[in-house]
Design a protein around this motif. Structure first.
Motif, PDB file in Angstrom:
ATOM      1  N   MET A  91      22.110 -19.209   3.700  1.00  0.00           N
ATOM      2  CA  MET A  91      21.162 -20.310   3.531  1.00  0.00           C
ATOM      3  C   MET A  91      20.036 -19.966   2.564  1.00  0.00           C
ATOM      4  O   MET A  91      19.629 -18.808   2.482  1.00  0.00           O
ATOM      5  CB  MET A  91      20.561 -20.694   4.888  1.00  0.00           C
ATOM      6  CG  MET A  91      21.406 -21.729   5.607  1.00  0.00           C
ATOM      7  SD  MET A  91      20.908 -21.920   7.311  1.00  0.00           S
ATOM      8  CE  MET A  91      19.302 -22.650   7.144  1.00  0.00           C
ATOM      9  N   PRO A  92      19.525 -20.982   1.836  1.00  0.00           N
ATOM     10  CA  PRO A  92      18.397 -20.731   0.936  1.00  0.00           C
ATOM     11  C   PRO A  92      17.189 -20.229   1.731  1.00  0.00           C
ATOM     12  O   PRO A  92      17.011 -20.618   2.892  1.00  0.00           O
ATOM     13  CB  PRO A  92      18.096 -22.098   0.329  1.00  0.00           C
ATOM     14  CG  PRO A  92      19.162 -23.006   0.763  1.00  0.00           C
ATOM     15  CD  PRO A  92      19.922 -22.386   1.861  1.00  0.00           C
ATOM     16  N   LYS A  93      16.388 -19.367   1.090  1.00  0.00           N
ATOM     17  CA  LYS A  93      15.293 -18.736   1.828  1.00  0.00           C
ATOM     18  C   LYS A  93      14.025 -19.574   1.862  1.00  0.00           C
ATOM     19  O   LYS A  93      13.263 -19.516   2.811  1.00  0.00           O
ATOM     20  CB  LYS A  93      14.996 -17.359   1.240  1.00  0.00           C
ATOM     21  CG  LYS A  93      16.106 -16.391   1.557  1.00  0.00           C
ATOM     22  CD  LYS A  93      15.896 -15.057   0.874  1.00  0.00           C
ATOM     23  CE  LYS A  93      17.061 -14.123   1.164  1.00  0.00           C
ATOM     24  NZ  LYS A  93      18.362 -14.643   0.692  1.00  0.00           N
ATOM     25  N   ARG A  94      13.772 -20.317   0.783  1.00  0.00           N
ATOM     26  CA  ARG A  94      12.544 -21.121   0.794  1.00  0.00           C
ATOM     27  C   ARG A  94      12.708 -22.351  -0.102  1.00  0.00           C
ATOM     28  O   ARG A  94      13.735 -22.523  -0.735  1.00  0.00           O
ATOM     29  CB  ARG A  94      11.351 -20.284   0.315  1.00  0.00           C
ATOM     30  CG  ARG A  94      11.552 -19.599  -1.025  1.00  0.00           C
ATOM     31  CD  ARG A  94      10.379 -18.701  -1.344  1.00  0.00           C
ATOM     32  NE  ARG A  94      10.372 -17.504  -0.530  1.00  0.00           N
ATOM     33  CZ  ARG A  94      11.075 -16.396  -0.814  1.00  0.00           C
ATOM     34  NH1 ARG A  94      11.825 -16.366  -1.893  1.00  0.00           N
ATOM     35  NH2 ARG A  94      11.040 -15.342  -0.041  1.00  0.00           N
ATOM     36  N   TRP A  96      12.555 -26.636  -1.022  1.00  0.00           N
ATOM     37  CA  TRP A  96      13.132 -27.854  -0.434  1.00  0.00           C
ATOM     38  C   TRP A  96      14.576 -27.647  -0.015  1.00  0.00           C
ATOM     39  O   TRP A  96      15.057 -28.278   0.905  1.00  0.00           O
ATOM     40  CB  TRP A  96      13.000 -29.027  -1.401  1.00  0.00           C
ATOM     41  CG  TRP A  96      13.862 -28.903  -2.646  1.00  0.00           C
ATOM     42  CD1 TRP A  96      13.500 -28.333  -3.823  1.00  0.00           C
ATOM     43  CD2 TRP A  96      15.227 -29.321  -2.800  1.00  0.00           C
ATOM     44  NE1 TRP A  96      14.541 -28.365  -4.706  1.00  0.00           N
ATOM     45  CE2 TRP A  96      15.618 -28.988  -4.113  1.00  0.00           C
ATOM     46  CE3 TRP A  96      16.147 -29.955  -1.977  1.00  0.00           C
ATOM     47  CZ2 TRP A  96      16.882 -29.239  -4.605  1.00  0.00           C
ATOM     48  CZ3 TRP A  96      17.425 -30.222  -2.482  1.00  0.00           C
ATOM     49  CH2 TRP A  96      17.776 -29.866  -3.781  1.00  0.00           C
ATOM     50  N   LYS A  97      15.273 -26.716  -0.691  1.00  0.00           N
ATOM     51  CA  LYS A  97      16.662 -26.471  -0.340  1.00  0.00           C
ATOM     52  C   LYS A  97      16.778 -25.915   1.072  1.00  0.00           C
ATOM     53  O   LYS A  97      17.691 -26.259   1.819  1.00  0.00           O
ATOM     54  CB  LYS A  97      17.291 -25.487  -1.328  1.00  0.00           C
ATOM     55  CG  LYS A  97      17.700 -26.129  -2.628  1.00  0.00           C
ATOM     56  CD  LYS A  97      18.412 -25.099  -3.491  1.00  0.00           C
ATOM     57  CE  LYS A  97      18.553 -25.616  -4.909  1.00  0.00           C
ATOM     58  NZ  LYS A  97      18.735 -24.507  -5.839  1.00  0.00           N
ATOM     59  N   ALA A  98      15.807 -25.039   1.440  1.00  0.00           N
ATOM     60  CA  ALA A  98      15.815 -24.477   2.789  1.00  0.00           C
ATOM     61  C   ALA A  98      15.606 -25.583   3.816  1.00  0.00           C
ATOM     62  O   ALA A  98      16.327 -25.656   4.822  1.00  0.00           O
ATOM     63  CB  ALA A  98      14.730 -23.411   2.916  1.00  0.00           C
ATOM     64  N   SER A  99      14.646 -26.497   3.539  1.00  0.00           N
ATOM     65  CA  SER A  99      14.388 -27.600   4.476  1.00  0.00           C
ATOM     66  C   SER A  99      15.623 -28.491   4.599  1.00  0.00           C
ATOM     67  O   SER A  99      16.008 -28.875   5.703  1.00  0.00           O
ATOM     68  CB  SER A  99      13.203 -28.439   3.999  1.00  0.00           C
ATOM     69  OG  SER A  99      12.160 -27.622   3.577  1.00  0.00           O
ATOM     70  N   ALA A 100      16.227 -28.801   3.445  1.00  0.00           N
ATOM     71  CA  ALA A 100      17.406 -29.669   3.458  1.00  0.00           C
ATOM     72  C   ALA A 100      18.523 -29.033   4.275  1.00  0.00           C
ATOM     73  O   ALA A 100      19.179 -29.686   5.094  1.00  0.00           O
ATOM     74  CB  ALA A 100      17.874 -29.929   2.030  1.00  0.00           C
ATOM     75  N   ALA A 101      18.731 -27.727   4.078  1.00  0.00           N
ATOM     76  CA  ALA A 101      19.793 -27.028   4.798  1.00  0.00           C
ATOM     77  C   ALA A 101      19.515 -27.047   6.301  1.00  0.00           C
ATOM     78  O   ALA A 101      20.423 -27.260   7.113  1.00  0.00           O
ATOM     79  CB  ALA A 101      19.902 -25.586   4.296  1.00  0.00           C
ATOM     80  N   LEU A 102      18.250 -26.849   6.674  1.00  0.00           N
ATOM     81  CA  LEU A 102      17.893 -26.824   8.098  1.00  0.00           C
ATOM     82  C   LEU A 102      18.163 -28.172   8.761  1.00  0.00           C
ATOM     83  O   LEU A 102      18.746 -28.237   9.846  1.00  0.00           O
ATOM     84  CB  LEU A 102      16.416 -26.450   8.270  1.00  0.00           C
ATOM     85  CG  LEU A 102      16.084 -24.977   8.065  1.00  0.00           C
ATOM     86  CD1 LEU A 102      14.581 -24.747   8.069  1.00  0.00           C
ATOM     87  CD2 LEU A 102      16.742 -24.141   9.149  1.00  0.00           C
TER      88      LEU A 102
END
Lengths: 291, 362
Positions: A91-94, A96-102
Motif C-alpha cells: 500500500m502507498p505510504k502517504r 491521497w493514494k494512501a487515503s484512497a487505498a484505505l
C-alpha cells in the motif's frame, strides 16, 4: 490513624455488574440450566444431568461440522494473514493514494453480513453472475456452488477472504506505519536486503497487531454464520454446514433446547480454549533466548 | 576511513524551492579530515540532522556533491558508502541476540562465519558487551543498546566514518558521561572519523576536536572549542556557546573607542577600532561574561551599571547588570565580593570582539 473498612466503593461497580449480568452472566446461566434438562414445553422439564453433553459429543454430525470448522478457520488464517500483510506492504505510504487505498480496503467491512452472502450468490450464479458466467461460459469450466461441494467451498472461501482480508491488511498497515523511519535507515546502512528488513524489522514490529488480527480472525471465522447461511444454507448436502449452522438447526429449527444448550457450551469452551492457546503461543514467539 | 568533503551542498525538502527560506541547508562547503572527531552543534531545526543524513546517503542533496577521498558518492545509497550511523534512540533488531545484532551487517556482506565471529568478539570486548552476547538485545538498558548500535558500525573494519545523531538523548545523566568517555576511547583506539550531532554544547565541546556550529541551514563556524569560545565568528556562536552566552552591545566607533548610546565609551584595541571605522554595517561589541570586571566605584573608561540580580551557581555567581536599559551578564568567582547598587563595569581590551552585521571583524 486507624483505617475503617469502607465498602461504599462497591456501589460504584454495581451498574457495571448489573449490565454484565444481563448481557452475559444470566444468559450463560440460562444456557447451562437448559443443558441439563429435557424440555417438553413451558413449565414441563426433567433433569437429565450430563446426558445431552454425552449425546452431543457422540453425534457424528457435530464431529463432522467441527472438523469442517477447523479446516475452514485454518484455511482462513493461512490465506488471510499473509495476504493481508502483503497488501499492507504494497500500500502507498502517504498522500491521497494512501487515503484512497484505505477507504477502498475498508468497503467490504462496512457491508452487512447478510448482504455479503446475497452479493456472492448473485456474483457466482452460472447464468447471470459476473464471476459464475465468466467461469462457466468464457472459460468453459463448470462451476456451481449449489451443486458441487468443492465449488461451494471455493465460493465460501473467496467470499470470506474478500470480506475479511481487509481487516488484517488495515491492522498490518497500522503496525507498519508505526515503525520509526530510523529502523529502515539503520537496516539500509547495515546492508540488509528487503527480505531481511521484512524478517528482522517489519515482522517483529508487527507482532502485536498480527496477534490481534490472528485472534480476531480465528474467533470470527470459527463463529461464522450469516454469510454461509445466506450463500449455501450449509449445502450442498452438509458440505458447508459449519458449527454455528448445525447449532441453529438443532436449537431453533428442531427446537431441541437441551442438546442445543449443551452444544453451545461445548462450542464456547472450544473457542475459549483455542483463543487462549493461540494467545499464549503468539506471546511467546520471539521472546525466548536464542543465539 | 576517509576524508569527507561537502562541496557546495544545498538541500530543500520542497519540490520546487524558490526563496532561501525553502532551504533546510543553504550552502555547506566544508571538509571533514580523516580520523577527526567532529561535532555538529546547533539548535533544533538548524539542519544538522539533514546534513548528517546527506553525509550518510539517507538524503540526497538538492545541490552540491559529497566526496569521500575525492570520490563522488552523491548518488550512492548508504549501503554503498561504508558509513555507519547511530540514531537518537537505540535501533536494534529486537528478535536477535546481541551477537546476531553485531553480526548482522557482516552477514549481509557475505563475510565468512569465522571472520564474523572474530570481529564480533573483538568489538564486543572493546564495548564491554561480551557478557551480554547471548542475551536478547531487546531486554537491555538504553546505554547498552546504544553501544550495540555503535558496535554494528564498528564491526565493519572498512567503515569510512561513524555518524552519531544525538546518541545520548535517551541515556540517564550518569551513563551519559560514561558513554561519552567510551566514545572518546574508541575514537582514540581506532582513529575513525566521528561526526557527532548534538544541541548540547557540553557534549559537543567535550567530545570533539573540531566543532561546527550550525545556524539556519549554514555552518557559521568550524573550529576548536577554544576558538569558538574566544573568537566566535558570528554573534550566534557567541550567544550559543557558553553559559550564559556572550554579551552584545550596539555601538558606533569614535576615534579609538566604541560609543554605546547613552552609556558611555569603551576603549578598543587600535587595529580593531581602525577596522571598525571603515565598516559600514551595523556594529556591535561582544564580550564573554567571565571577562567583565565589576568595580564598586565608577571611574573613567568604565560603563555605569545597576546591579539587578545575583544568581549563585555554587562555584561561581552570575550578576545581571543594567546598562542604560540594556542587560549585561557578568560572572564572578566565589571569592569575589557581591556588588550592590550602582557599580562600574570595565571591559578588558584583549577580550572585546567587534561584530559587523553579526560577523566578527578580524
Amino acid at each position: 490513624m486507624e483505617k475503617w473498612p469502607d465498602n461504599k466503593a462497591w456501589l460504584l461497580v454495581l451498574p457495571v455488574f448489573v449490565i454484565v449480568a444481563f448481557s452475559a452472566i444470566i444468559p450463560l446461566l440460562t444456557v447451562i440450566n437448559y443443558s441439563v434438562q429435557d424440555i417438553f414445553g413451558p413449565g414441563q422439564s426433567v433433569f437429565v444431568g450430563v446426558d445431552w453433553f454425552r449425546e452431543m459429543l457422540q453425534d457424528y454430525r457435530l464431529r463432522e461440522a467441527l472438523w469442517r470448522q477447523f479446516l475452514f478457520s485454518g484455511l482462513v488464517l493461512i490465506i488471510e494473514i499473509p495476504l493481508g500483510v502483503l497488501i499492507a506492504l504494497a500500500m502507498p505510504k502517504r498522500g491521497w493514494k494512501a487515503s484512497a487505498a484505505l477507504v477502498t480496503l475498508a468497503l467490504p467491512l462496512l457491508i452487512p453480513w447478510n448482504t455479503i452472502g446475497t452479493i456472492w450468490i448473485i456474483f457466482t450464479r452460472p447464468d447471470i453472475g459476473l464471476l459464475g458466467a465468466v467461469i462457466n461460459n468464457l472459460l468453459g469450466i463448470p462451476f456451481d456452488h449449489t451443486a458441487s461441494p468443492l465449488d461451494a467451498w471455493i465460493t465460501v472461501m473467496l467470499m470470506e477472504v474478500w470480506h475479511w482480508t481487509p481487516l488484517v491488511a488495515l491492522l498490518a498497515y497500522s503496525g507498519l506505519r508505526a515503525i520509526p523511519e530510523a529502523y529502515y535507515q539503520a537496516a539500509r546502512i547495515d546492508g540488509a536486503s528487503a527480505w531481511s528488513t521484512f524478517l528482522y524489522v517489519q515482522l517483529p514490529k508487527m507482532r502485536g497487531v498480527l496477534t490481534i488480527a490472528f485472534l480476531l480472525r480465528f474467533m470470527d471465522s470459527f463463529l461464522i454464520y450469516a454469510e454461509p447461511f445466506v450463500l449455501t444454507g450449509g449445502g450442498p448436502g452438509n458440505s458447508t454446514t459449519f458449527l454455528s449452522l448445525y447449532l441453529v438447526k438443532i436449537a431453533l429449527l428442531q427446537f431441541d433446547l437441551g442438546p442445543g444448550a449443551a452444544f453451545s457450551l461445548i462450542y464456547f469452551i472450544i473457542v475459549l480454549l483455542f483463543s487462549f492457546i493461540f494467545y499464549q503461543a503468539l506471546q511467546r514467539v520471539g521472546k525466548g533466548e536464542t543465539v | 576511513m576517509a576524508r569527507i568533503e561537502l562541496s557546495k551542498i544545498a538541500h530543500s525538502y520542497h519540490p520546487n524551492p524558490a526563496e532561501p527560506a525553502d532551504y533546510a541547508l543553504k550552502r555547506i562547503h566544508t571538509v571533514w579530515k580523516d580520523g577527526g572527531a567532529y561535532a555538529l552543534l546547533g539548535p533544533s531545526g538548524c539542519g544538522k540532522t539533514t546534513l548528517l543524513n546527506i553525509i550518510s546517503g539517507l538524503v540526497t542533496p538538492s545541490r552540491g556533491q559529497v566526496l569521500y577521498d575525492d570520490r563522488d558518492v552523491t548518488p550512492l545509497p548508504p549501503e554503498k558508502r561504508n558509513i555507519a550511523q547511530v540514531f537518537q534512540f537505540p535501533v536494534l533488531y529486537d528478535t536477535m541476540s546481541v551477537y546476531n545484532n553485531l553480526a548482522f551487517p557482516l552477514r549481509n556482506r557475505k563475510m565468512s562465519d569465522a571472520r564474523i565471529k572474530e570481529r564480533v568478539l573483538e568489538v564486543a570486548d572493546s564495548l564491554d558487551l561480551t557478557p551480554f552476547l547471548n542475551k536478547k538485545a531487546a531486554g537491555l538498558a538504553a546505554d547498552a543498546k546504544q553501544k550495540i548500535s555503535l558496535g554494528r558500525g564498528l564491526v565493519r573494519s572498512d567503515v569510512a566514518a561513524i555518524l552519531f545523531d544525538e546518541p545520548l538523548t535517551v541515556i540517564d545523566p550518569q551513563m551519559k558521561w560514561e558513554l561519552r568517555r567510551k566514545l572518546k576511547e574508541i575514537h582514540e583506539q581506532l582513529k575513525l572519523t566521528f561526526i557527532y550531532v548534538t544541541h548540547d554544547q557540553t557534549e559537543a565541546l567535550t567530545f570533539a576536536d573540531q566543532v561546527a556550529v550550525m545556524f539556519e541551514g549554514e555552518i557559521v563556524q568550524l573550529g576548536s572549542p577554544q576558538d569558538l569560545f574566544e573568537n566566535p565568528e558570528h554573534r550566534f556562536v557567541g550567544y550559543f556557546i557558553g553559559s550564559p552566552g556572550m554579551n552584545f552591545l550596539k555601538c558606533t566607533i569614535e576615534g579609538a573607542s566604541a560609543h554605546i548610546d547613552g552609556a558611555g565609551c569603551i576603549e578598543l584595541a587600535p587595529e580593531i577600532a581602525e577596522k571598525g571605522r571603515k565598516a559600514d554595517g551595523k556594529l556591535e561589541i561582544g564580550i564573554r561574561p567571565m571577562y567583565l570586571k565589576i568595580h564598586t566605584r565608577w571611574t573613567k573608561g568604565m560603563l555605569k551599571a545597576g546591579v539587578k540580580g545575583v544568581e549563585d551557581l555554587g562555584s561561581y555567581r552570575i550578576v545581571t547588570l543594567d546598562v542604560a536599559g540594556r542587560t549585561l551578564k557578568a560572572m564572578l568567582s566565589e571569592s569575589e565580593a557581591v556588588p550592590e547598587g550602582t557599580v562600574g563595569v570595565s571591559f578588558p581590551r584583549q577580550w572585546i570582539r567587534l561584530f559587523e552585521d553579526g560577523w566578527l571583524i578580524k
